[in-house]
Design a protein around this motif. Structure first.
Motif, PDB file in Angstrom:
ATOM      1  N   TYR A 108       0.861  -1.180   0.000  1.00 20.22           N
ATOM      2  CA  TYR A 108       0.000   0.000   0.000  1.00 20.22           C
ATOM      3  C   TYR A 108       0.896   1.228   0.000  1.00 20.22           C
ATOM      4  CZ  TYR A 108      -2.850   3.828   1.782  1.00 20.22           C
ATOM      5  OH  TYR A 108      -3.449   5.051   1.936  1.00 20.22           O
ATOM      6  N   HIS A 121      -4.095  -1.990   5.645  1.00 17.50           N
ATOM      7  CA  HIS A 121      -3.162  -0.853   5.579  1.00 17.50           C
ATOM      8  C   HIS A 121      -3.868   0.393   5.035  1.00 17.50           C
ATOM      9  CE1 HIS A 121       0.505  -2.756   6.794  1.00 17.50           C
ATOM     10  NE2 HIS A 121       0.633  -3.524   5.735  1.00 17.50           N
ATOM     11  N   TRP A 122      -4.700   0.205   4.024  1.00 17.18           N
ATOM     12  CA  TRP A 122      -5.407   1.308   3.362  1.00 17.18           C
ATOM     13  C   TRP A 122      -6.239   2.108   4.352  1.00 17.18           C
ATOM     14  CZ3 TRP A 122     -10.806   1.696   2.159  1.00 17.18           C
ATOM     15  CH2 TRP A 122     -11.150   2.637   1.164  1.00 17.18           C
ATOM     16  N   ILE A 134      -3.348   0.783  -3.673  1.00 21.39           N
ATOM     17  CA  ILE A 134      -2.909  -0.579  -3.359  1.00 21.39           C
ATOM     18  C   ILE A 134      -2.349  -1.200  -4.630  1.00 21.39           C
ATOM     19  CG2 ILE A 134      -3.697  -2.903  -2.730  1.00 21.39           C
ATOM     20  CD1 ILE A 134      -5.857  -1.536  -1.004  1.00 21.39           C
ATOM     21  N   GLU A 178      -3.530  -5.692   2.557  1.00 17.15           N
ATOM     22  CA  GLU A 178      -3.248  -4.346   2.041  1.00 17.15           C
ATOM     23  C   GLU A 178      -4.443  -3.403   2.262  1.00 17.15           C
ATOM     24  OE1 GLU A 178      -0.298  -3.790   1.485  1.00 17.15           O
ATOM     25  OE2 GLU A 178       0.412  -5.851   1.211  1.00 17.15           O
ATOM     26  N   GLN A 195       0.991   4.905   0.770  1.00 12.43           N
ATOM     27  CA  GLN A 195       0.117   5.838   1.478  1.00 12.43           C
ATOM     28  C   GLN A 195       0.091   7.226   0.845  1.00 12.43           C
ATOM     29  OE1 GLN A 195       0.125   5.769   5.745  1.00 12.43           O
ATOM     30  NE2 GLN A 195      -0.306   7.947   5.919  1.00 12.43           N
TER      31      GLN A 195
END
Length: 261
Positions: free
Chosen positions: A141, A172-173, A148, A169, A143
Motif C-alpha cells: 500500500y 493498511h489502506w 494498493i 493491504e 500511502q
C-alpha cells in the motif's frame, strides 16, 4: 493457521471481536475444537447443559471504565477521572458441554458455495472503491499516493491467497489520514512502528478472511513478519491488545463501506 477459519461466536450467535478472537482461536487450536461457539458456565446451565467435569475454560476479556474522584492538593478542587481497565471471565467451547440443544452441536453450513465465496470476496473489495492497481511482482500500500498495488491473481497460489493478500493491504489502506488516521510513528522500514502496523494488517486480514470464509495459508514472508512482531511484543506487553483493537476497527470500517443487503 492453515484452512478455513471462522469467527468465535457467543452463545447467542454474536461474534467475538478484537483480542478475544485471537485468544479463542488459540484455545481452539490448542485443544482441537472445531465448533466456533463459546459460553460461560452459567449460560450453559441456563440452556439446559452442563460443563463436563474436569474441563478447563478459556479466558476472554472486556474493557470497561470506572470513575475516581481526585482532589487537587494545591487548589483543593475535586475532579473526576475515568480509568480504563480489562476484566476477564471464563468461557467453554460447546465441545466441552453436554446437554445443550442440538443446534449448538450442528456443524454450521457455509454461507457461500466455493464459487460464491470468491465472488463475494470480489464484491466486498470492489465496494471499498479503493485505487487497486494490478501488476508487478510485489503487494503493498502506497500511502502518499493512496493506492494498493497487487500482482495479478495468476501469480498467487490460489484465489484465496490473492484475496487474503488484498485483505492485508486493504487493512493498511484504512490507516490513511482521511480514514482511520492510524500512525505508530514509523520512520523507516523494519522499525517498531513498521512492525506494529504490519501486525495490525495481519490481524485485520485474518478477521476479514474469517468473515468472508476464505482459506488462509502461511505466507512465505511470515517468518520475517514474526521476527519484527517479537521485537514489538518484547518491549510492549500490551502491543497485541492494541493491535487487535486497531485491526478490529479496520475490519469494521471496511464492513461499513459495503452496500446494504
Amino acid at each position: 493457521m492453515a484452512g478455513k477459519i471462522t469467527r468465535p461466536l457467543r452463545h447467542n450467535g454474536l461474534p467475538y471481536a478484537g483480542i478475544n478472537v485471537l485468544m479463542l482461536w488459540t484455545a481452539a487450536v490448542a485443544n482441537g475444537y472445531v465448533a466456533p461457539i463459546w459460553m460461560t458456565y452459567r449460560q450453559a446451565q441456563e440452556l439446559g447443559g452442563h460443563v463436563r467435569k474436569g474441563e478447563k475454560g478459556a479466558l476472554v476479556v472486556y474493557a470497561d471504565r470506572f470513575t475516581r474522584k481526585e482532589t487537587d492538593e494545591v487548589t483543593g478542587e475535586e475532579t473526576e477521572r475515568e480509568i480504563p481497565f480489562l476484566k476477564g471471565y471464563t468461557v467453554f467451547n460447546v465441545e466441552q458441554i453436554e446437554g445443550l440443544p442440538g443446534h449448538y452441536y450442528a456443524k454450521p453450513e457455509p454461507r457461500f458455495s466455493a464459487l460464491q465465496r470468491i465472488a463475494h470476496a470480489e464484491r466486498f473489495f470492489a465496494s471499498l472503491h479503493a485505487d487497486i492497481r494490478i501488476g508487478g511482482s510485489e503487494a503493498y500500500y502506497a500511502q502518499e499516493a493512496d493506492y494498493i498495488r497487487l500482482p495479478p491473481i495468476e501469480a498467487f497460489r490460489d484465489a484465496s491467497a490473492y484475496y487474503a493478500t488484498l485483505a492485508h493491504e486493504a487493512t493498511h489502506w484504512t490507516k490513511h489520514p482521511s480514514r482511520l488516521d492510524r500512525d505508530f510513528g514509523r520512520k523507516r522500514w523494519g522499525d517498531e512502528g513498521y512492525a506494529q502496523e504490519e501486525l495490525v494488517a495481519e490481524l485485520g486480514a485474518a478477521f476479514l478472511c474469517a468473515d468472508l470464509e476464505l482459506t488462509l495459508q502461511p505466507r512465505e514472508d511470515h517468518a520475517a513478519y514474526i521476527a519484527t512482531w517479537l521485537t514489538v511484543l518484547k518491549h510492549d506487553k500490551r502491543a497485541i491488545f492494541r493491535a487487535a483493537a486497531h485491526a478490529q476497527r479496520a475490519a469494521d470500517y471496511l464492513h461499513r463501506l459495503q452496500p446494504p443487503m
